[in-house]
Scaffold this motif. Structure first.
Motif, short mmCIF file in Angstrom:
data_model
loop_
_atom_site.label_atom_id
_atom_site.label_comp_id
_atom_site.label_asym_id
_atom_site.label_seq_id
_atom_site.Cartn_x
_atom_site.Cartn_y
_atom_site.Cartn_z
N TYR A 93 -16.15 -0.24 -9.69
CA TYR A 93 -17.20 0.65 -9.05
C TYR A 93 -16.84 2.22 -9.03
O TYR A 93 -17.68 2.91 -9.44
CB TYR A 93 -17.51 0.05 -7.72
N VAL A 94 -15.68 2.47 -8.37
CA VAL A 94 -15.21 3.70 -8.27
C VAL A 94 -15.33 4.36 -9.61
O VAL A 94 -15.79 5.48 -9.84
CB VAL A 94 -13.97 4.08 -7.60
N ARG A 95 -14.65 3.98 -10.67
CA ARG A 95 -14.56 4.34 -11.85
C ARG A 95 -15.70 4.56 -12.62
O ARG A 95 -16.18 5.57 -13.20
CB ARG A 95 -13.54 3.43 -12.73
N ALA A 96 -16.65 3.62 -12.27
CA ALA A 96 -18.10 3.78 -13.18
C ALA A 96 -18.80 5.09 -12.17
O ALA A 96 -19.36 5.92 -13.05
CB ALA A 96 -18.78 2.70 -12.65
N LEU A 133 -9.07 6.39 -3.23
CA LEU A 133 -8.31 7.60 -3.42
C LEU A 133 -7.52 7.45 -4.57
O LEU A 133 -7.09 8.47 -5.45
CB LEU A 133 -7.40 7.91 -2.12
N ASP A 134 -6.77 6.38 -5.01
CA ASP A 134 -5.88 6.02 -5.97
C ASP A 134 -6.74 6.08 -7.42
O ASP A 134 -6.31 6.66 -8.36
CB ASP A 134 -5.45 4.58 -5.90
N GLU A 135 -7.84 5.65 -7.40
CA GLU A 135 -8.82 5.73 -8.64
C GLU A 135 -9.03 7.22 -8.84
O GLU A 135 -8.95 7.62 -10.15
CB GLU A 135 -10.10 4.83 -8.52
N MET A 144 0.83 -1.16 -0.07
CA MET A 144 0.02 0.09 -0.09
C MET A 144 0.84 1.18 0.06
O MET A 144 2.05 1.21 0.56
CB MET A 144 -0.83 0.03 1.00
N GLN A 145 0.41 2.18 -0.61
CA GLN A 145 1.09 3.55 -0.64
C GLN A 145 0.09 4.60 -0.97
O GLN A 145 -1.00 4.29 -1.42
CB GLN A 145 2.27 3.57 -1.75
N LEU A 146 0.40 5.84 -0.52
CA LEU A 146 -0.19 6.94 -0.73
C LEU A 146 -0.37 7.28 -2.11
O LEU A 146 0.71 7.31 -2.91
CB LEU A 146 0.42 8.37 0.05
N PRO A 147 -1.37 7.76 -2.62
CA PRO A 147 -1.72 8.01 -4.18
C PRO A 147 -1.06 9.18 -4.55
O PRO A 147 -0.77 9.33 -5.78
CB PRO A 147 -3.14 8.02 -4.38
N LEU A 148 -0.90 10.05 -3.90
CA LEU A 148 -0.13 11.44 -4.24
C LEU A 148 1.11 11.62 -3.56
O LEU A 148 1.21 11.55 -2.35
CB LEU A 148 -0.91 12.62 -4.07
N LYS A 149 2.40 12.02 -4.43
CA LYS A 149 3.41 12.28 -3.68
C LYS A 149 3.58 13.85 -3.42
O LYS A 149 4.28 14.21 -2.42
CB LYS A 149 4.67 11.88 -4.68
N GLY A 181 -18.88 17.51 -13.13
CA GLY A 181 -19.79 18.03 -12.81
C GLY A 181 -19.88 18.62 -11.46
O GLY A 181 -18.59 18.81 -11.10
N ARG A 182 -20.65 19.17 -10.95
CA ARG A 182 -20.70 19.66 -9.49
C ARG A 182 -20.43 18.56 -8.46
O ARG A 182 -21.41 18.11 -7.49
CB ARG A 182 -22.05 20.57 -9.19
N PHE A 183 -19.14 18.06 -8.38
CA PHE A 183 -19.05 16.89 -7.54
C PHE A 183 -17.64 16.69 -7.21
O PHE A 183 -16.80 17.19 -7.60
CB PHE A 183 -19.08 15.69 -8.76
N ALA A 184 -17.56 16.17 -5.82
CA ALA A 184 -16.26 15.72 -5.24
C ALA A 184 -16.49 14.37 -4.60
O ALA A 184 -17.62 14.22 -4.01
CB ALA A 184 -15.82 16.91 -4.11
N LEU A 185 -15.41 13.53 -4.89
CA LEU A 185 -15.58 12.23 -4.37
C LEU A 185 -15.26 12.05 -3.09
O LEU A 185 -14.50 12.59 -2.36
CB LEU A 185 -14.78 11.60 -5.17
N GLY A 186 -15.87 11.02 -2.39
CA GLY A 186 -15.60 10.52 -1.14
C GLY A 186 -16.41 9.28 -0.92
O GLY A 186 -17.39 8.61 -1.62
#
Length: 359
Positions: free
Chosen positions: A317-320, A351-353, A1-6, A328-333
């Motif tokens: 599922y996350v990609r879908a 988070l990675d997706e 496992m690793q964090l998605p953003l450096k 859109g007017r959207f933020a993921l979580g």
């Protein structure tokens, strides 16, 4: 496992423009109203290779700093926090074993059968004047924000009254048998929440109100829409006006089925964003197709899927979900919060997706 953003680059002002519909998102923004302590501790120790700082009076500053730094590394534009209250009465609760994978050993549950107010005498025994906002958490968090991040602040109105002051059964009964008492508690606690938000918005590091009140369950609201329109929505509208007067946005977290009241929330209360989604109620992509011109949607990854899917299936599922929601007017979580029963690997996969997604 690793964090998605450096090298995360938070930009809360850009998130706000997306929420307002002023521009399409250039990336997938992330929003959470909370990540359970056990999940944060696992991430800090296993991925950041740091010693976890527990939350005590002596370590409060260092603990807040560590938690904000984690949100920053995970790619969030905002850190969720909120005011406390001095001199709150002692509420009733139940305790049970916590069986989650990252267990806290004991989990507390609301005492649903009854709260601390059953009569006018109970109401009058509470020293309401002594209950005042505690801004220490806001003040500490404001000192540790990285450039580009803001605080989003939350407290409760309906949920505190439902779960703490009255309890479920007593509120349901008293709403019929003593509506004046119910109205009085909403009046007094509504003003307490208003005063807390007003104090929070004096802090320039606060970027939005992220109000939290679970109004419903899977098929309906817990009390009738007419009850909510009388006792709850007028206060929500006051909190929205408070934010809008300062050029800020108002986000509403509410579990349960919102369909019967969503027009009230959008048109009368004038919320800017709605949070908390379950696919069996309405998938976030369907919500945006129906209401996305009028309000933003936050979160969207159904908790049951986040907790129980295999990692490969969750990624699909996350990609879908992103395909149905972006741009859109959207933020993921998460559809609710990153609870301690959510596998850490699944949370990181979400988070990675998001980090890799290109519309």
């Amino acid at each position: 496992m690793q964090l998605p953003l450096k090298h995360p680059q938070p930009d809360f002002s850009e998130l706000v423009r997306v929420i307002k519909g002023e521009r399409p998102p250039a990336k997938v923004h992330l929003v959470e109203i909370g990540i359970d302590t056990e999940v944060m501790q696992s991430l800090v120790e296993d991925l950041l290779d740091e010693r976890w700082v527990p939350w005590t009076r002596e370590t409060h500053d260092a603990a807040v700093h560590q938690r904000i730094a984690l949100y920053h590394r995970l790619g969030y534009d905002a850190y969720p926090t909120g005011p406390g209250f001095h001199n709150m009465p002692e509420f009733r609760e139940r305790l049970a074993a916590d069986t989650a994978g990252t267990s806290r050993e004991t989990r507390s549950w609301v005492e649903q059968s009854g709260g601390i107010i059953k009569s006018w005498a109970d109401f009058e025994r509470i020293d309401w004047d002594a209950i005042t906002p505690d801004m220490s958490g806001i003040e500490t968090a404001a000192k540790h924000l990285p450039d580009g991040m803001k605080l989003v602040v939350s407290t409760c109105l309906f949920e505190t009254i439902l779960e703490r002051f009255f309890g479920y059964e007593d509120l349901f009964i008293l709403s019929v048998e003593d509506p004046d008492l119910v109205a009085k508690v909403f009046e007094v606690w509504g003003q307490k929440a208003y005063a807390a938000y007003a104090a929070c918005l004096e802090c320039p590091q606060v970027g939005a109100i992220f109000h939290a009140d679970d109004l419903g369950y899977r098929t309906a609201t817990m009390l009738s829409p007419s009850f909510l329109r009388k006792h709850v929505f007028p206060w929500f509208a006051k909190y929205v006006a408070l934010a809008h007067e300062r050029g800020l946005t108002f986000w509403l977290h509410s579990c349960g089925n919102p369909i019967e009241i969503i027009d009230d929330l959008i048109d009368d209360v004038r919320i800017d964003a709605f949070h908390s989604f379950q696919d069996p109620i309405i998938p976030v992509g369907d919500f945006l197709a129906r209401y996305g011109r009028r309000v933003a949607a936050l979160g969207g990854i159904d908790m049951d899927n986040l907790a129980r899917m295999s990692e490969p299936d969750l990624r699909v599922y996350v990609r879908a979900t992103l395909d149905a929601s972006m741009p859109g007017r959207f933020a993921l979580g998460s559809g609710n919060t990153v609870a301690n029963y959510v596998p850490v690997a699944n949370y990181l996969a979400m988070l990675d997706e998001a980090a890799k997604y290109r519309a």
